[in-house]
Design an enzyme around this catalytic site. Structure first.
Site, PDB file in Angstrom:
ATOM      1  CB  CYS A  46      41.572  35.214  53.131  1.00 14.88           C
ATOM      2  SG  CYS A  46      41.614  34.415  54.745  1.00 14.88           S
ATOM      3  CD  GLU A  89      37.152  35.918  51.563  1.00 16.13           C
ATOM      4  OE1 GLU A  89      36.772  37.201  51.070  1.00 16.13           O
ATOM      5  OE2 GLU A  89      38.090  35.146  51.395  1.00 16.13           O
TER       6      GLU A  89
END
Length: 214
Positions: A2, A103
């Site tokens: 992340c 992502e």
DNA sequence: CCAGACGTTGTT
DNA sequence: GTCTGG
DNA sequence: CCAGACGTTGTT
DNA sequence: GTCTGG
């Protein structure tokens, strides 16, 4: 992993969901990158309190705080053992409110961003750690986001994802209790393809989270 | 004993 | 600060 | 996470 | 290739 996220909920909403009496004023953000100041929620004298700290955890023993640039994430599988994180894991946990996260997926030589957002909730709460570093001339508060394996819904896009703490577990997480650091349920998230404009960390506007064809 | 690392991800 | 490697 | 820099000297 | 900055 992340490495970028958003927070565009109104501060009053954050206050309500995390039981805070005050939240520092902040602007909606659609491209929060490592090394920036981010909002965290931590325990302070039996209360939940918000703070702004730098994303990129600098361990207490670091001689040079630039080490924090490599400490944006901590793996759930090893966070209790690693020298850089274990003390914070025992004593300095936090929740990190997020409206969603990005992502990247390798697609034919290019890296394509996807946006992951909560399904049926206003916010995510990432499991995080924070730390206070004291140098000779500078003191810093920093944090890291804990990651785990991807759930089945995320897996086609990316093999890791942030640990998302459910509201029922907020108190246990913040007070050092046993909370399984597992991927959230597939049903808890939605995913959409977005523009590569998010790649540039200096770009920050609401259009970044809008769906893109493909 | 001292010296040196201490991290994650993605890519090869 | 604490652990691993030499 | 991605983007962008990656150097020294002397002068302003 | 690797590190720093955002």
């Amino acid at each position: 992993m992340c490495g970028r996220y958003t927070l565009h909920a109104h501060p009053d909403v954050v206050a309500l969901l995390f039981g805070l009496s005050e939240v520092p004023a902040y602007q909606p953000r659609f491209n929060i990158a490592p090394a920036s100041q981010v909002l965290i929620v931590r325990r302070d004298q039996e209360r939940n309190v918000a703070a702004q700290v730098r994303w990129g955890l600098v361990p207490r023993w670091a001689k040079d705080p630039s080490i924090g640039a490599r400490m944006n994430n901590a793996r759930a599988e090893t966070v209790a053992q690693k020298p850089s994180f274990r003390e914070a894991y025992r004593k300095r946990r936090c929740l990190i409110p997020a409206s969603g996260f990005y992502e990247w997926k390798a697609e034919g030589g290019r890296r394509q961003p996807y946006y992951v957002y909560p399904a049926g909730a206003e916010l995510f709460a990432f499991a995080g750690l924070w730390e206070r570093w004291q140098g000779p001339h500078l003191s810093l508060e920093t944090c890291a986001i804990i990651t785990t394996e991807a759930n089945a819904k995320m897996a086609p896009v990316h093999e890791r994802m942030p640990v998302i703490v459910s509201p029922a577990d907020y108190p246990a997480w913040l007070t050092g209790g046993e909370v399984p650091l597992k991927p959230c349920a597939d049903e808890a998230i939605g995913i959409r393809r977005v523009s590569r404009a998010v790649n540039n960390a200096r770009v920050d506007h609401a259009g970044l989270v809008e769906p893109e064809a493909g």
